[in-house]
Design a protein around this motif. Sequence first.
Motif, PDB file in Angstrom:
ATOM      1  N   GLU A  45       0.819  -1.203   0.000  1.00 21.34           N
ATOM      2  CA  GLU A  45       0.000   0.000   0.000  1.00 21.34           C
ATOM      3  C   GLU A  45       0.854   1.256   0.000  1.00 21.34           C
ATOM      4  N   ILE A  47       1.014   5.067   1.164  1.00 22.95           N
ATOM      5  CA  ILE A  47       0.380   5.871   2.202  1.00 22.95           C
ATOM      6  C   ILE A  47       1.145   7.187   2.341  1.00 22.95           C
ATOM      7  N   ARG A  48       0.418   8.268   2.384  1.00 21.37           N
ATOM      8  CA  ARG A  48       1.099   9.551   2.572  1.00 21.37           C
ATOM      9  C   ARG A  48       1.381   9.754   4.056  1.00 21.37           C
ATOM     10  N   ARG A  49       2.634   9.810   4.359  1.00 21.77           N
ATOM     11  CA  ARG A  49       3.028  10.171   5.716  1.00 21.77           C
ATOM     12  C   ARG A  49       4.002  11.340   5.589  1.00 21.77           C
ATOM     13  N   GLY A 200      -3.551   8.133   1.944  1.00 18.40           N
ATOM     14  CA  GLY A 200      -4.310   8.174   3.180  1.00 18.40           C
ATOM     15  C   GLY A 200      -4.126   9.486   3.907  1.00 18.40           C
TER      16      GLY A 200
ATOM     17  N   ARG B 300     -14.084   5.730   4.596  1.00 24.23           N
ATOM     18  CA  ARG B 300     -12.811   6.457   4.713  1.00 24.23           C
ATOM     19  C   ARG B 300     -12.427   7.159   3.418  1.00 24.23           C
ATOM     20  N   ARG B 342      -6.071  -1.964   5.081  1.00 23.68           N
ATOM     21  CA  ARG B 342      -4.623  -2.226   5.059  1.00 23.68           C
ATOM     22  C   ARG B 342      -3.853  -0.953   5.401  1.00 23.68           C
ATOM     23  N   ARG B 343      -4.277   0.175   4.835  1.00 22.19           N
ATOM     24  CA  ARG B 343      -3.574   1.433   5.107  1.00 22.19           C
ATOM     25  C   ARG B 343      -3.728   1.837   6.570  1.00 22.19           C
ATOM     26  N   LEU B 347      -0.957   2.977   9.398  1.00 20.89           N
ATOM     27  CA  LEU B 347      -1.105   4.274  10.052  1.00 20.89           C
ATOM     28  C   LEU B 347      -1.269   4.115  11.558  1.00 20.89           C
ATOM     29  N   ASP B 350       2.119   3.778  12.856  1.00 18.23           N
ATOM     30  CA  ASP B 350       2.782   5.073  12.757  1.00 18.23           C
ATOM     31  C   ASP B 350       2.352   5.986  13.903  1.00 18.23           C
ATOM     32  N   ARG B 354       4.574   7.502  17.065  1.00 18.67           N
ATOM     33  CA  ARG B 354       4.673   8.946  17.311  1.00 18.67           C
ATOM     34  C   ARG B 354       4.266   9.269  18.746  1.00 18.67           C
TER      35      ARG B 354
END
Lengths: 213, 367
Positions: A45, A47-49, A200, B300, B342-343, B347, B350, B354
Motif C-alpha cells: 500500500e 500511504i502519505r506520511r 491516506g 474512509r 490495510r492502510r 497508520l 505510525d 509517534r
Amino acid sequence: MSAERSDGSQLAFFIDYSRCIGCQACVQACEECDTHRGVSMIHLETIRRPDSVQTAPQVCMHCENPICAQVCPADAIKKTPDGVVQSSLKPRCIGCSNCVLACPFGVPKYDAHIDQMMKCDMCYDRTSTGRRPMCATVCPSQALAFTTREEIERTRQGTAVNVWRFGAEVVRTKVYVMMPAQGPAIHIDTIRKGGPAVAGPGREDVASLLDGL
Amino acid sequence: MSRVTEGRNPAVVSGSHVAHALFWGLLASALVIAGIVVGSRGFRDFDPALVSYAGATVFSAFGLGYRYAMWLRRPPTRLYWRRGWEIFLAPRRLPRHLFELGRLFVDSVVAQRFIEHRSRTRWIAHWFIAWGCLLAAAVTFPLSFGWVRFESAADSQAVYRAFVFGVHVFTFPLDSWLAPLVFNVLDIAAVMVLTGLFFAFYRRGRDRGALAVQQFASDMLPLALLFAVSITGLFLTASTHLLRGLQYGFLSQLHAVTVIFTLLYLPFGKFFHIFQRPAQMGVAFYRRAGAEGEQAACIRCGEPFGSRLHVDDLKRVETALGIRYELAGGGHYQDVCPGCRRRTLALAQDTAWRDAGGHNAETRRDG
C-alpha cells in the motif's frame, strides 16, 4: 509442521511497516511461491506520511479464529494444525467474496478468472519445511522478517504485538507487528472520512491507540 | 470501553442442529427407499444381486441429507442460500435467470471452463473424472434401484428389450452398433475415470504447490477409491471376455466392496463438493443483482468497494456469528474498504510510534 530452528526455537513472522522502503521485492518474490506461482498475493500500500516511509506491505495475518473462514458460506477456508490459514479449497470455493470483504486486515483476493479466493499462505511450501517465506527472504530492510521472537526483541525497539481490536472485535494473529511497548493490543476504533484511496490522510484521521485489554 | 467479543467456537454444534440434520438425513433415505419401491414396481424389477449397492445408496443418502442440512445451518450458508433463491425466483428476473442458468450450466458444469483457467492439467483430470463418474452413476443407480432392466425378446434371443420403470422404451438386436455401447457403457465410464486419474496423479506428483498442501485423506483417498472402483470394474470385463470368467465371483465381490465403500464415503469427504458446488451458480445471480443495485462506498476513502446488498448481508452474517465490528467512534468497520483497512494498519503503527516518541529509524535500534 511448525517452522523452527535447529536449536528448537520457534520461527515467527514479524511486520514492521515503518521499515518498508517500497522496493517491491516482496511483491516479485511472492510470485515464486509454489502454491500460487505467477500471482503475487502480497499487498503493497502507498500511504502519505509527512515524514516517514510511504509504503506498507500486508501479508495474511493468519488469525487464530479467522473471520474469513467464519463468514465463508462454502466452509472452504481451512487452517493447518500449525496455524496457517490456507487459500480457499478449490473444490469448495464458490467465489462469493465474503472473505474479501470481511477480513479485518483486507487480505484475501478474489480472482474472477478462476472464480476463486486466494491469499497469502505464508509460503506454505517453504514454511512447512522450515524455510523462510519468499517475501521475508528478499526484504532488504526486514520490514518483513521471519525469525525468532528472541531475535526480534534483541535487535528491534518496541515489542511484537499480535492482538488487535477492530471496534469490539478482538483478533489474535499468528503474525506479529512491531509496536511501542505500552500495551498488548492494537486498537482501531475510529475511522473518519479522509482523502483519496491511495493517499491516506494524516494521523488525525485515524485514532489508533494502544489499549490494554 | 466497548464490549469485547472473543472465544467464539463456530464448530460448536447444538442438539437442535443435530436433530434437524437427522430429520433431513432420514427424509433423504426415505425418499430413496420410496423411489426404489415405486420405481421397481414393488420390487418386481428389483435385482436382488444388487441389493448391497442399493443399501449403500440409502445410507449415502442419509449422510448427504445430514451433512447438507448441517451445512445449511451455518449462518453465512443459510443466508446466501435463501437470498440466492429469492433473487433467482424473483418474477421480474426469472425468464432472464432461467436463460442465464442454462448458459452457466454449460459453461461451469458441462465444460467446467473455470477449472481450465486454473490449470489445463487439472481441468483435463477433473473433466474426465467428473463425466466418467456421472456417466457411471446414470447407469448404476437406475439399475441397482430396479428402475431400468433389460430382457431378451420372447421370440428371439438375439434381440434385447429395455424397460424404464417397467415401461418398454426400446429394442435393439445384439449385432447392432448400439448393443456394444449399452453393454460396455460402464467400461467406457471406467476408462474416462482412469484417464482423468492419470492426469490427476501426474499433477499431484509433480506440482510443487499441490505437493505442499495436499493431504492423503482429503486429496489422495478419493482418487484411490475411484481408481479401485474403475479398475475392478474393468477386471470384470476382462474376466468375462479374455479369461473365460476366471475368478469372476471374487472379482464381482471385490468390485462391490470398492463401490460400497465409495458410496459410504460420499457424504463425508471431498465428493461432497458435487452437491455443494452448484451454489456457485447462485452466487452469479447474487453478484449480478448486487451490481445492478446501490453500491457501498468506503467511509474512509469514499470509493465504492462492493454492493450495498452484499455489505448489508455480510453485516447480518457477522451479527449472527457474534463478530462485533461496530466502532466506538461511530460507524461500522464493515463499511471500510479492504484497501483502507490495510492502510489503517500501517497508520495505526505510525501513530503509536509517534505517541510513544520513538518513531523513525534514526531513533530506533536496528538489528
